[in-house]
Design a protein around this motif. Structure first.
Motif, PDB file in Angstrom:
ATOM      1  N   LEU A  65       0.952  -1.201  -0.033  1.00 45.87           N
ATOM      2  CA  LEU A  65      -0.012  -0.025  -0.024  1.00 45.87           C
ATOM      3  C   LEU A  65       0.769   1.435   0.221  1.00 45.87           C
ATOM      4  N   GLY A  66       2.220   1.013  -0.106  1.00 48.35           N
ATOM      5  CA  GLY A  66       2.879   2.229  -0.221  1.00 48.35           C
ATOM      6  C   GLY A  66       3.224   2.851   1.390  1.00 48.35           C
ATOM      7  N   ARG A  67       2.828   2.113   2.291  1.00 50.55           N
ATOM      8  CA  ARG A  67       3.025   2.786   3.618  1.00 50.55           C
ATOM      9  C   ARG A  67       3.990   1.864   4.551  1.00 50.55           C
ATOM     10  N   ASP A  68       5.380   2.245   4.289  1.00 50.42           N
ATOM     11  CA  ASP A  68       6.576   1.418   4.869  1.00 50.42           C
ATOM     12  C   ASP A  68       6.324   1.684   6.247  1.00 50.42           C
ATOM     13  N   ILE A  69       7.329   0.888   6.960  1.00 47.13           N
ATOM     14  CA  ILE A  69       6.998   0.869   8.369  1.00 47.13           C
ATOM     15  C   ILE A  69       8.239   1.989   8.996  1.00 47.13           C
ATOM     16  N   THR A  70       7.826   2.670   9.774  1.00 47.43           N
ATOM     17  CA  THR A  70       8.559   3.818  10.450  1.00 47.43           C
ATOM     18  C   THR A  70       9.543   3.070  11.622  1.00 47.43           C
ATOM     19  N   HIS A  71      10.484   3.986  12.148  1.00 50.15           N
ATOM     20  CA  HIS A  71      11.403   3.478  12.833  1.00 50.15           C
ATOM     21  C   HIS A  71      10.600   3.028  14.162  1.00 50.15           C
ATOM     22  N   ALA A  72       9.471   3.968  14.700  1.00 41.79           N
ATOM     23  CA  ALA A  72       8.779   3.669  15.769  1.00 41.79           C
ATOM     24  C   ALA A  72       7.927   2.282  15.789  1.00 41.79           C
ATOM     25  N   ASP A  73       7.596   2.047  14.517  1.00 42.40           N
ATOM     26  CA  ASP A  73       6.886   0.591  14.292  1.00 42.40           C
ATOM     27  C   ASP A  73       7.691  -0.511  14.342  1.00 42.40           C
ATOM     28  N   ALA A  74       9.141  -0.161  13.753  1.00 44.64           N
ATOM     29  CA  ALA A  74       9.810  -1.200  13.910  1.00 44.64           C
ATOM     30  C   ALA A  74      10.436  -1.739  15.145  1.00 44.64           C
ATOM     31  N   GLU A  75      10.429  -0.670  15.940  1.00 48.32           N
ATOM     32  CA  GLU A  75      10.756  -1.012  17.471  1.00 48.32           C
ATOM     33  C   GLU A  75       9.855  -1.391  18.129  1.00 48.32           C
ATOM     34  N   TYR A  76       8.410  -1.123  17.732  1.00 45.84           N
ATOM     35  CA  TYR A  76       7.309  -1.670  18.335  1.00 45.84           C
ATOM     36  C   TYR A  76       7.424  -3.231  18.219  1.00 45.84           C
ATOM     37  N   MET A  77       7.602  -3.605  16.940  1.00 47.84           N
ATOM     38  CA  MET A  77       7.540  -4.903  16.281  1.00 47.84           C
ATOM     39  C   MET A  77       8.633  -5.800  17.013  1.00 47.84           C
TER      40      MET A  77
END
Lengths: 663, 283
Positions: free
Chosen positions: A102-114
């Motif tokens: 969908l063109g919404r890449d994961i942000t750093h905050a999301d990556a840290e959450y994951m």
């Protein structure tokens, strides 16, 4: 149409400003609401929905070529597929790819959450990408599978010990044999590459995480999905055909066979994903200065296992996909009645089956060689020989599969070359044994549990190896094939060498993984109880095999009674020992002695981090300047300083040589 | 000081002669102890050679040249494996009892000599294990050729040497019984395998349903029964008596009960068995 795209502020990653991809709506999205609970829910909903739709669409009178009703088959298959897809959806396995599409890449905050940052205990129940969380999850899942397989083993031995009666119906007996087999094979394949490979190896090579953290989580949760398929099969007729499920017997089996096939199909994906991930990590993410000669031997072992898994598991997967289509759509790959070939199945199966035993054994042997230098306080005896041994096993592992088919009559002429290649394997395995005894040679032994387990491993490995020589020899195999001797042999290899090695590994890495020391006393009692029981069980099983008892039987002649009684008594002793070991794990994990960050005084990188290991492992990535296991080897820097001193002062070297001179 | 220029004379070495070094090594207490231990453990393991055969003979001694070959092979392999096994066990035992050990939580000092490989040990070990492996392979290949010659191999029944004098038995496995058909005797069938002593017997093995494995235990015959294919093997029983047939491949519910008897009879007794059961007399 208005867009809600917002550009989030830059994130600071290790001191560097990193621009973040644009986001839609609230930050985070659906993945913050997904966990194991939603996974289970979605899996059950998916299973029920798929099953219900299939039941509605399938005419109840339909039957297949062997006149078995097909409706339950179709429904069960749909349930399994619905479960796997629903579970993975509910876990959030597809969130990343969908967002990317969908063109919404994961942000750093999301990556840290994951990666489970600030999630506490909850991170163990989510699609968490941190390799340490995945390692712990693998450990727990493996222990659960062992508990299942071990319980089934106790049932098998109970039936065989009660020689005066048929305790279980043959259908149930055959089911526990097949399920025990495949459950234990799965557990043994992941027991080292899973927990140790994921938790320890990235730290060992000085990396911050695996190369593909999301694939790492994917491989774990696919394993969970596969294990549920395996357990479900027991409620729809079970796997009654042994773990090898040869055709055409498998064609007669109840729908439980579909559970086996789906388990393997999903498990092979999980293994493939994990193998690629481990191999990429090891190849590309080793710390600066970690050349191959400075890479610890366990890393070689895990790499070798991944490499073998990568080419072996596709054969297994194909064999089960073809068997599945044979069953569901009446294709004819394996059923000889309609022109298929049982030998095709056997070849595909053993093309997996033999590399697979080395997938289990090589990490275990490498782990033993990893543990020994730490507790013997000295370098590995001939690192190059250890690597050569591993390479030799990997090279030969793909060329030996047909020794499982000596007695099939498939191609008697190829028995000659396969006997040659199989017996050649004893040479590289001998290298590993040489390195082990060379490292024991003249050592001061630090008698802690991890090292003591290695004594058990080497002992069992010798017995398993020598009996393997009989089985690799066609004339001897003509007597032993399909007998209890084979069962005893591969238990010595997989359990005696593999599982005891894994127990040593758990004890070794327990302080790093949990922050506590595994209770030495109860851990040792458990280990040695299991060891003694193991010798009784499988020692007498060798005798039963020599006497001529076929495997996978539930009744037998009276002449086999004594060896089977002994074997059953030994099995209960193993069970007791394993329970004690398990209790030691659980109690130490909850309330054991708190460990320092490096309780064994190891020089490897994984022990140089803090305990508990922080997210991303290393504040500053380490640089490797020396070979592993330099215990007792003088520091080259100090040596250099000394030699400079020598240049300045009187030369003491020649003097000392004179003193040591031999006439 | 340590740099060498081409002109500088070679440093004097005090390296003793090889034999002297061997003698020096042998005189070390641990070397001697391990050698003694190896011999002791070797002798403790030695009876296994016969115990294994005793276990194998429990249901009956070998009743064919094939089974005799198999037992010889197993005996030789056990014998060959004992020295290496004994040596490894001796090192394990000595490392537990002979060399020093420490316990406790304290990380011990790095007191063990930092040996990184030893050229002589590596070469010796590689050569010895390779030679042993080569011996096993060569022995195995020769025994296999011998056994193949003694049984059917891949040659069809008609082309067998002395095919006319050989007895042909069609073995059929089905869930969960064995059927033995004697095509040379008007298709006489039996569920007990009757065989004549000292006469070549050829088996054509097949299955009606799933995989079975035809295992004539004391005759040393074992081959899969495949549906849709005939596998061939053979044997020459050289001992009269009653022996076992078992199924050695999981074949479903009553796999455990899929067994029957072999009765090896003297020639006359076999002929009369054939006549009594309606077959015509041959040879």
């Amino acid at each position: 149409m208005t867009t809600t795209t917002t550009a989030p502020p830059n994130a600071t990653v290790f001191g560097a400003e990193v621009p973040q991809p644009p986001q839609h709506g609230k930050p985070g999205g659906i993945m913050r609401h997904l966990n194991f609970g939603t996974g289970l829910l979605a899996g059950i909903v998916g299973a029920v929905a798929a099953g219900w739709i299939t039941a509605a669409l399938t005419p109840t009178s339909a039957s297949n070529a062997t006149f078995a009703p097909t409706e339950p088959e179709y429904v069960y298959l749909a349930v399994l597929i619905g479960w796997v897809v629903g579970f993975m959806l509910g876990m959030g396995a597809f969130v990343g790819p969908v967002r990317w599409l969908l063109g919404r890449d994961i942000t750093h905050a999301d990556a840290e959450y994951m990666a489970g940052k600030d999630l506490g205990f909850r991170r163990y129940f989510k699609f968490t990408t941190d390799h340490k969380v995945v390692g712990i999850q693998y450990l727990v899942v493996t222990l659960v599978i062992f508990a299942l397989g071990g319980t089934l083993a106790m049932l098998i031995r109970t039936e065989l010990g009660v020689t005066w009666a048929e305790l279980f119906a043959p259908t149930f007996y055959n089911t526990i044999i097949g399920t025990h087999g495949i459950a234990m094979v799965i557990a043994m394949i992941v027991v080292i590459s899973g927990p140790v490979g994921n938790f320890i190896v990235p730290m060992m090579i000085g990396a911050r995480d695996m190369a593909f953290p999301r694939l790492n989580a994917l491989s774990l949760w696919l394993l969970v999905a596969a294990v549920v398929c395996l357990i479900s099969s027991m409620f729809v007729g079970g796997i009654q055909d042994g773990w090898s499920v040869y055709y055409p017997l498998a064609a007669q089996a109840p729908p439980g066979m579909l559970g086996y096939q789906m388990t393997i199909i999903v498990f092979a994906i999980s293994t493939g994903v994990a193998s690629v991930n481990l191999m990429t990590t090891i190849l590309t993410m080793r710390a600066k200065g970690m050349t191959w000669s400075r890479t610890p031997i366990l890393v070689f072992g895990v790499f070798a296992a991944s490499l073998m898994g990568l080419y072996a598991f596709p054969f297994y997967q194909y064999s089960q996909i073809l068997a599945l289509t044979d069953r569901i759509w009446d294709t004819v790959f394996f059923n000889p009645v309609q022109g298929g070939s049982v030998w095709l199945y056997e070849n595909l199966f053993w093309l997996l089956g033999h590399p697979e035993v080395y997938v289990i054994l090589i990490p275990s042997m490498a782990l033993a060689l990893e543990i020994m230098p730490v507790f013997l306080r000295r370098p590995l005896f001939s690192f190059n020989f250890a690597v050569a041994g591993i390479i030799g096993v990997v090279a030969l592992s793909g060329l030996v599969w047909a020794h499982h088919m000596y007695m099939t009559g498939w191609a008697p002429a190829v028995n000659y070359p396969f006997m040659l290649s199989t017996e050649m394997i004893s040479i590289p395995v001998g290298f590993l044994v040489l390195v082990a005894i060379g490292t024991f040679w003249r050592s001061t032994v630090w008698t802690r549990l991890p090292l003591m387990a290695i004594y058990a491993v080497v002992f069992n490995k010798m017995i398993g190896g020598v009996t393997g020589i009989y089985l690799s020899d066609v004339p001897a195999d003509q007597y032993f094939h399909g007998s209890m001797f084979v069962v005893a042999h591969f238990h010595y290899m997989l359990m005696g060498a593999g599982l005891f090695g894994a127990m040593g590994g758990i004890a070794f890495y327990f302080p790093k993984m949990t922050g506590r020391i595994l209770d030495e006393r109860w851990g040792s009692i458990g280990l040695w109880t299991a060891f003694v029981g193991f010798q009784i069980t499988f020692g007498s099983m060798f005798v039963a095999g020599l006497q001529g008892q076929p495997r996978r039987v539930l009744q037998f002649d009276d002449m086999f009674n004594i060896s089977n009684w002994l074997s059953t008594i030994g099995a209960y002793v193993i069970g007791l020992g394993m329970l004690i070991f398990l209790a030691a794990i659980i109690f130490s994990w909850r309330s054991g002695d708190v460990a320092s960050s490096n309780p064994w005084g190891s020089k490897s990188l994984e022990w140089q981090t803090a305990t508990p290991v922080p997210l991303e492992n290393f504040e500053v990535l380490p640089v490797v300047t020396e070979r592993p296991y330099n215990y007792g080897v003088p520091d080259p820097y100090e040596q250099r300083m000394k030699s400079l001193d020598g240049d300045l002062g009187p030369d003491t070297r020649l003097e000392s040589d004179d003193k040591a001179g031999v006439p | 000081m340590t740099t060498m220029t081409p002109d500088a004379p070679e440093e004097p070495t005090n390296r003793p002669a090889p034999m002297h070094r061997v003698r020096e090594w042998m005189s070390r207490p641990y070397a001697r102890s391990i050698m003694i231990l190896t011999v002791v453990i070797g002798f403790i393991l030695l009876p296994l050679c016969w115990l294994i055969l005793a276990a194998m003979n429990q249901s009956g001694a070998p009743a064919s040249p094939i089974m005799e070959d198999i037992q010889t092979t197993i005996f030789v392999f056990t014998l060959i494996s004992i020295p290496i096994t004994a040596f490894v066990f001796a090192v394990l035992v000595y490392s537990l009892l002979g060399w020093k050990h420490v316990s406790g939580d304290e990380v011990p000092a790095d007191a063990s000599p930092a040996i990184r490989g030893n050229f002589v040990a590596n070469i010796l070990w590689s050569v010895i294990t390779s030679l042993l492996a080569m011996f096993l392979v060569v022995w195995g290949l020769m025994e296999l050729a011998q056994i193949t010659a003694n049984s059917y191999g891949t040659v069809s029944a008609d082309e067998q040497p002395g095919g006319s004098s050989a007895l042909i038995v069609n073995v059929t496995g089905q869930q969960w019984v064995w059927t033995f058909e004697y095509p040379q005797h008007d298709g006489l069938t039996s569920d007990i395998l009757y065989l004549p002593k000292d006469r070549a017997v050829y088996f054509n093995v097949t299955s009606k349903d799933v995989l079975h494995n035809f295992w004539a235990v004391e005759l040393g015959v074992k081959i899969d029964a495949n549906p849709g294919a005939i596998t061939q093997t053979g044997v020459t029983p050289n001992k009269a008596g009653t022996f076992n047939v078992r199924c050695a491949e999981l074949c479903g519910l009553h796999h455990a009960y899929m067994q029957t008897e072999i009765r090896v009879l003297e020639k006359d007794a076999f002929d009369s068995w054939v006549r009594e059961n309606g077959g015509q007399r041959t040879s």
